[in-house]
Design a protein around this motif. Sequence first.
Motif, PDB file in Angstrom:
ATOM      1  N   ARG A   3       0.857  -1.248  -0.097  1.00 12.82           N
ATOM      2  CA  ARG A   3      -0.108   0.043  -0.087  1.00 12.82           C
ATOM      3  C   ARG A   3       0.861   1.292   0.083  1.00 12.82           C
ATOM      4  O   ARG A   3       0.427   2.090  -0.631  1.00 12.82           O
ATOM      5  N   SER A  60      -5.405   2.976  -2.286  1.00 14.73           N
ATOM      6  CA  SER A  60      -4.216   2.540  -1.182  1.00 14.73           C
ATOM      7  C   SER A  60      -4.664   2.831   0.119  1.00 14.73           C
ATOM      8  O   SER A  60      -4.365   2.586   1.213  1.00 14.73           O
ATOM      9  N   ARG A  64      -6.812   0.229   3.945  1.00 15.27           N
ATOM     10  CA  ARG A  64      -6.193   0.210   5.247  1.00 15.27           C
ATOM     11  C   ARG A  64      -7.524   0.347   6.243  1.00 15.27           C
ATOM     12  O   ARG A  64      -7.596  -0.372   7.146  1.00 15.27           O
TER      13      ARG A  64
END
Length: 77
Positions: A3, A60, A64
Motif C-alpha cells: 500500500r 491505497s 487500510r
Amino acid sequence: MGRIFLFFLGMFFCSVGLAFGILYLNLMTMGYSFWNMVHFIISRFECQLFFFGILLMILSWKGRYFCELLLRCRVKF
C-alpha cells in the motif's frame, strides 16, 4: 508495504500529470480557445496520469480502513 508503494506511485503519477497540465496551460498564449485547450489537455496521456494517480492514492488509503474495520468487528468484548 504494497500500500505504501501504491501510494507513492500514485503520488508520482499525480505530480507528473499536474506538471504537464501546467505546461500545457501555455497554449492559451498561442491563441487557442479555452475549450480547445481543455479538450487537448484531457486527451493527452500525460495529463490523464493525474487522475490515475489520485485513484491509486485513494485505493491505497481505503484498503487500510477496510481491514481495520474487519478486525474491529471480530473482537468480542
